[in-house]
Structures are given as C-alpha cells and as structure tokens.
Design a protein around this motif. Structure first.
Motif, PDB file in Angstrom:
ATOM      1  N   ASP A  17     -12.899  -5.071   9.906  1.00 43.86           N
ATOM      2  CA  ASP A  17     -12.131  -5.523   8.746  1.00 43.86           C
ATOM      3  C   ASP A  17     -13.008  -5.489   7.507  1.00 43.86           C
ATOM      4  O   ASP A  17     -13.976  -6.256   7.392  1.00 43.86           O
ATOM      5  CB  ASP A  17     -11.625  -6.945   8.983  1.00 43.86           C
ATOM      6  CG  ASP A  17     -10.689  -7.406   7.870  1.00 43.86           C
ATOM      7  OD1 ASP A  17     -10.374  -6.588   6.980  1.00 43.86           O
ATOM      8  OD2 ASP A  17     -10.264  -8.586   7.900  1.00 43.86           O
ATOM      9  N   LEU A  18     -12.691  -4.619   6.576  1.00 43.18           N
ATOM     10  CA  LEU A  18     -13.480  -4.458   5.350  1.00 43.18           C
ATOM     11  C   LEU A  18     -12.727  -4.962   4.126  1.00 43.18           C
ATOM     12  O   LEU A  18     -13.002  -4.547   3.005  1.00 43.18           O
ATOM     13  CB  LEU A  18     -13.836  -2.974   5.159  1.00 43.18           C
ATOM     14  CG  LEU A  18     -14.706  -2.354   6.254  1.00 43.18           C
ATOM     15  CD1 LEU A  18     -14.913  -0.873   5.987  1.00 43.18           C
ATOM     16  CD2 LEU A  18     -16.050  -3.062   6.346  1.00 43.18           C
ATOM     17  N   TYR A  19     -11.812  -5.870   4.341  1.00 42.67           N
ATOM     18  CA  TYR A  19     -11.049  -6.442   3.244  1.00 42.67           C
ATOM     19  C   TYR A  19     -11.973  -7.049   2.184  1.00 42.67           C
ATOM     20  O   TYR A  19     -12.873  -7.820   2.498  1.00 42.67           O
ATOM     21  CB  TYR A  19     -10.093  -7.500   3.776  1.00 42.67           C
ATOM     22  CG  TYR A  19      -9.490  -8.398   2.710  1.00 42.67           C
ATOM     23  CD1 TYR A  19      -8.480  -7.937   1.886  1.00 42.67           C
ATOM     24  CD2 TYR A  19      -9.957  -9.708   2.547  1.00 42.67           C
ATOM     25  CE1 TYR A  19      -7.928  -8.756   0.903  1.00 42.67           C
ATOM     26  CE2 TYR A  19      -9.411 -10.536   1.570  1.00 42.67           C
ATOM     27  CZ  TYR A  19      -8.406 -10.052   0.750  1.00 42.67           C
ATOM     28  OH  TYR A  19      -7.870 -10.863  -0.219  1.00 42.67           O
ATOM     29  N   ASP A  20     -11.754  -6.687   0.933  1.00 41.11           N
ATOM     30  CA  ASP A  20     -12.507  -7.173  -0.218  1.00 41.11           C
ATOM     31  C   ASP A  20     -13.971  -6.705  -0.221  1.00 41.11           C
ATOM     32  O   ASP A  20     -14.780  -7.190  -1.008  1.00 41.11           O
ATOM     33  CB  ASP A  20     -12.468  -8.700  -0.317  1.00 41.11           C
ATOM     34  CG  ASP A  20     -12.033  -9.163  -1.694  1.00 41.11           C
ATOM     35  OD1 ASP A  20     -11.548  -8.321  -2.476  1.00 41.11           O
ATOM     36  OD2 ASP A  20     -12.165 -10.359  -1.993  1.00 41.11           O
ATOM     37  N   ILE A  21     -14.287  -5.784   0.696  1.00 41.90           N
ATOM     38  CA  ILE A  21     -15.614  -5.165   0.702  1.00 41.90           C
ATOM     39  C   ILE A  21     -15.490  -3.732   0.206  1.00 41.90           C
ATOM     40  O   ILE A  21     -16.072  -3.366  -0.815  1.00 41.90           O
ATOM     41  CB  ILE A  21     -16.239  -5.200   2.113  1.00 41.90           C
ATOM     42  CG1 ILE A  21     -16.405  -6.642   2.586  1.00 41.90           C
ATOM     43  CG2 ILE A  21     -17.582  -4.465   2.133  1.00 41.90           C
ATOM     44  CD1 ILE A  21     -16.854  -6.765   4.025  1.00 41.90           C
ATOM     45  N   SER A  22     -14.730  -2.933   0.912  1.00 37.36           N
ATOM     46  CA  SER A  22     -14.469  -1.566   0.454  1.00 37.36           C
ATOM     47  C   SER A  22     -12.994  -1.206   0.562  1.00 37.36           C
ATOM     48  O   SER A  22     -12.596  -0.119   0.167  1.00 37.36           O
ATOM     49  CB  SER A  22     -15.309  -0.565   1.255  1.00 37.36           C
ATOM     50  OG  SER A  22     -14.980  -0.642   2.630  1.00 37.36           O
ATOM     51  N   THR A  23     -12.191  -2.105   1.117  1.00 39.36           N
ATOM     52  CA  THR A  23     -10.741  -1.913   1.158  1.00 39.36           C
ATOM     53  C   THR A  23     -10.068  -3.174   0.637  1.00 39.36           C
ATOM     54  O   THR A  23     -10.705  -4.225   0.509  1.00 39.36           O
ATOM     55  CB  THR A  23     -10.249  -1.621   2.594  1.00 39.36           C
ATOM     56  OG1 THR A  23     -10.504  -2.780   3.426  1.00 39.36           O
ATOM     57  CG2 THR A  23     -10.953  -0.410   3.180  1.00 39.36           C
ATOM     58  N   TRP A  24      -8.778  -3.025   0.349  1.00 36.31           N
ATOM     59  CA  TRP A  24      -8.050  -4.199  -0.159  1.00 36.31           C
ATOM     60  C   TRP A  24      -6.579  -4.036   0.100  1.00 36.31           C
ATOM     61  O   TRP A  24      -6.035  -2.939   0.112  1.00 36.31           O
ATOM     62  CB  TRP A  24      -8.291  -4.349  -1.666  1.00 36.31           C
ATOM     63  CG  TRP A  24      -7.711  -5.609  -2.240  1.00 36.31           C
ATOM     64  CD1 TRP A  24      -8.309  -6.830  -2.286  1.00 36.31           C
ATOM     65  CD2 TRP A  24      -6.418  -5.762  -2.830  1.00 36.31           C
ATOM     66  NE1 TRP A  24      -7.487  -7.746  -2.887  1.00 36.31           N
ATOM     67  CE2 TRP A  24      -6.309  -7.122  -3.231  1.00 36.31           C
ATOM     68  CE3 TRP A  24      -5.358  -4.910  -3.078  1.00 36.31           C
ATOM     69  CZ2 TRP A  24      -5.179  -7.633  -3.851  1.00 36.31           C
ATOM     70  CZ3 TRP A  24      -4.215  -5.417  -3.689  1.00 36.31           C
ATOM     71  CH2 TRP A  24      -4.137  -6.751  -4.074  1.00 36.31           C
ATOM     72  N   GLU A  25      -5.945  -5.160   0.345  1.00 35.62           N
ATOM     73  CA  GLU A  25      -4.492  -5.245   0.453  1.00 35.62           C
ATOM     74  C   GLU A  25      -4.114  -6.683   0.135  1.00 35.62           C
ATOM     75  O   GLU A  25      -4.958  -7.594   0.262  1.00 35.62           O
ATOM     76  CB  GLU A  25      -4.013  -4.864   1.852  1.00 35.62           C
ATOM     77  CG  GLU A  25      -4.565  -5.753   2.932  1.00 35.62           C
ATOM     78  CD  GLU A  25      -4.187  -5.288   4.324  1.00 35.62           C
ATOM     79  OE1 GLU A  25      -4.357  -6.077   5.270  1.00 35.62           O
ATOM     80  OE2 GLU A  25      -3.720  -4.136   4.456  1.00 35.62           O
ATOM     81  N   PRO A  26      -2.909  -6.913  -0.348  1.00 38.08           N
ATOM     82  CA  PRO A  26      -2.535  -8.285  -0.709  1.00 38.08           C
ATOM     83  C   PRO A  26      -2.408  -9.185   0.516  1.00 38.08           C
ATOM     84  O   PRO A  26      -1.515  -8.987   1.354  1.00 38.08           O
ATOM     85  CB  PRO A  26      -1.190  -8.113  -1.432  1.00 38.08           C
ATOM     86  CG  PRO A  26      -0.673  -6.795  -0.996  1.00 38.08           C
ATOM     87  CD  PRO A  26      -1.857  -5.947  -0.692  1.00 38.08           C
ATOM     88  N   ARG A  27      -3.314 -10.166   0.635  1.00 34.89           N
ATOM     89  CA  ARG A  27      -3.287 -11.101   1.755  1.00 34.89           C
ATOM     90  C   ARG A  27      -3.152 -12.550   1.285  1.00 34.89           C
ATOM     91  O   ARG A  27      -2.284 -13.274   1.729  1.00 34.89           O
ATOM     92  CB  ARG A  27      -4.563 -10.964   2.589  1.00 34.89           C
ATOM     93  CG  ARG A  27      -4.720  -9.653   3.328  1.00 34.89           C
ATOM     94  CD  ARG A  27      -5.965  -9.695   4.197  1.00 34.89           C
ATOM     95  NE  ARG A  27      -6.202  -8.421   4.884  1.00 34.89           N
ATOM     96  CZ  ARG A  27      -7.243  -8.208   5.691  1.00 34.89           C
ATOM     97  NH1 ARG A  27      -8.146  -9.164   5.880  1.00 34.89           N
ATOM     98  NH2 ARG A  27      -7.389  -7.025   6.271  1.00 34.89           N
ATOM     99  N   SER A  28      -4.056 -12.961   0.392  1.00 37.78           N
ATOM    100  CA  SER A  28      -4.084 -14.348  -0.048  1.00 37.78           C
ATOM    101  C   SER A  28      -3.000 -14.603  -1.092  1.00 37.78           C
ATOM    102  O   SER A  28      -2.324 -13.683  -1.557  1.00 37.78           O
ATOM    103  CB  SER A  28      -5.459 -14.681  -0.637  1.00 37.78           C
ATOM    104  OG  SER A  28      -5.656 -13.960  -1.848  1.00 37.78           O
TER     105      SER A  28
END
Length: 341
Positions: A17-28
């Motif tokens: 899981d690279l969320y907010d590191i090198s990938t992004w999608e609306p989660r919070s």
C-alpha cells in the motif's frame, strides 16, 4: 497512453500500500472533501459558463423572436439562410468512413456552438470599437487578431467540451465532422441575428412601407453564401483536433496549428470580400452582385478543396489498411482529459 509511475511505485510489490507515498485515492474525510470540492468547482465552472452563454444567447435572440412573432414567415428565411451550410456539413458527415456519429452528440455540439457564439459576439463588439480607432489597418488587424481567432476558438470549444470526451470520438476524421456541425450552429445563430437586425433597420428607415418579408430576401441570400465558410473553417480546425486526440505528445501544437490555419483562412475572407468584388466589377464587364457572388463561391471552393484533400487522404488510407470487419479504432487519453476510473 499508459499512466506514468513514480520510481517507488515501479519498484514496489503490487500488494504494498503506497497511499500518500507515490499513489493516492480518496480515502479519508479530507480526501473526500478535497475530491468533492474539486469536482464541484470543475463542473460548477462549466455550469456557470453554460448559464452565462445561454443568458447572452437568449438576449441576442430577443429581436429575431419579436420579428417572428410579428411575421412568422421570417422564420422561413432563417432556415433558408443555412441550407447551403447544412448541405456542406452533411457532406462532411457522409465523408466519415469510420462510423456513424450518434445523433445526440451531433445535436449537443450544434447547440453548444449556438450558445458559445454569444461569447464571440461579445468579444467582437467590445474589442472592435478600439480597433476602429486605428487608422488605415485597424479593420485588417481586427479580422486577423480578433474575429478569426476568437470565432474559430469558440467553435472548436463547442466540440472540445463534449463530443471530444465521448468514446464515439474514435478517429481523426471525426474531428472534422463535429467541427462542421459546430460551424453550422455558429452560422445558424449568426444568420438569424444578421437577418433580424437588417430587417428591423430597413423597416425603421423605409418610407415606402417595405414589409419584413421583402426586406429579408436580400440579406438571406447573402447569409446563405457566408454560412458554408463557417462550416469549412471549423471542420479544418476540427480535423487537427482529431489529430491531437491520437497524438497526445503533440496535442497542444496540433490544436494551435488547426486554429491558426482556420483563423487565417477566415480572416483573409473577411478582409478580401470587401475589396476583391469591387476590383472584379471594375475590370470585368460584370456588375457588383455577380462579382461578389463569384468571389464568395470561388473562395469557399478553394478553402473547401484544402479540407477535401485531407478528408480524401484519410479515407484512402483507411480503405488501404482496414476492412469492414475490423474493429473500430479506440482513442487514447491525452493531457486534455483526466484518466477514467
């Protein structure tokens, strides 16, 4: 065109899981708020543009509507004035060898062109006052720097904001089809306003009681000659928009090239149509009316031949490399549009 990936994403295991590191999608909650605000601004801005364009268009159409109310036959002249342009647009549509474009998208492009014409009219009427103060070359500069570029841009925008985003925009030649339809929409509203203003002016100045039907005859014939030019110019720009769709690396320059060519041809017509017929009538044994008619037809044929060569070359190559059973070509994403999730 594949999405470019960060080095961390390329090297990582697919399960990481690279969320907010090198990938992004609306989660919070903040993510979803930002996503909603962006979409609201994005679609809200489009809605505002359409609302403003609609308001200006309705205001412009007040005079034609009043005249039609007083004499319904005036509406017939509005329709007659765009018949040549409609026939030309139909021919360009027929030249699309790939697929039949959906009627709904064609109608939407026509309506958007009608609405966006209001912006061109607003710019032309506002900026034109300043250019008229320039002695000698003011009118020429106005046509080349304002009228040609502005009118061709708003017609291309009518294609760009809707038809360009559809999956049915699946071949280069399709750009010319939608460009022609946008030109038809532009010609329709422009012809209606010109005919209405001319009839109203003649009625106000006439001392002989000239009726609106008689007053509309001459201006309708003139606008019928002018209409095909709008279709040709915007079809040329639309063809280059089609090239941009399938050449994302050079999409921007291709759009600019199409606009430059269309605007130049458009402005050259505006400049020369007020000069050449007078010269022809002076050196040839013909009247001004015949000289004007001959020049407008000859100019449109020349510009139309430029477009025809591009369409015919595309059709020839399409026939050479494809057969009727091959699947339709699919367009790629460009920097003009966000990736679909």
């Amino acid at each position: 065109m594949q999405r470019r990936r960060d080095p961390v994403e390329r090297a990582a295991d697919e399960s990481e899981d690279l969320y907010d590191i090198s990938t992004w999608e609306p989660r919070s909650v903040t993510d979803r708020l930002a996503y909603s605000v962006y979409n609201g601004l994005n679609y809200g801005l489009r809605a505002i543009v359409l609302i403003v364009a609609t308001a200006i268009t309705l205001f412009v159409l007040v005079q034609p509507a009043i005249l039609v109310t007083e004499d319904p036959s005036i509406a017939v002249f509005f329709g007659l004035s765009i018949i040549p342009a409609a026939v030309l647009a139909a021919f360009i549509w027929y030249s699309d060898i790939t697929t039949n474009e959906p009627l709904g998208v064609l109608v939407a492009t026509f309506v958007l062109a009608v609405l966006f014409t209001a912006f061109a009219a607003l710019v032309n009427s506002t900026v034109g006052l300043w250019f008229r103060t320039i002695p000698g070359i003011g009118t020429i500069l106005f046509f080349y720097l304002i009228v040609g570029p502005v009118e061709e841009t708003v017609k291309l925008l009518a294609v760009r904001v809707f038809a360009y985003r559809r999956e049915t925009f699946d071949a280069v030649i399709v750009g010319a089809v939608y460009g022609a339809v946008a030109g038809l929409g532009f010609a329709a509203i422009e012809n209606a306003t010109y005919i209405a203003s001319t009839v109203a002016e003649i009625q106000a100045q006439s001392q002989t009681g000239l009726g609106p039907t008689a007053a509309a005859t001459g201006i309708t014939a003139l606008r019928a000659l002018v209409g095909p030019g709008h279709v040709i110019y915007s079809a040329i720009a639309g063809y280059y928009l089609g090239l941009a769709k399938f050449n994302p690396k050079y999409a921007g320059p291709l759009v600019v090239k199409g606009l430059l060519i269309a605007a130049f041809i458009h402005a050259t017509y505006n400049v020369t149509v007020g000069i050449v017929p007078d010269l022809l009538a002076a050196v040839l044994p013909i009247g001004f009316g015949l000289a004007f008619l001959g020049y407008v037809i000859a100019y449109n044929l020349g510009a139309g031949y430029f477009l025809y060569r591009k369409l015919s070359r595309y059709r020839r190559h399409y026939r050479e490399i494809r057969d009727d059973r091959a699947p339709s070509p699919r367009s790629e994403l460009t920097e003009f549009e966000p990736p679909q999730r």
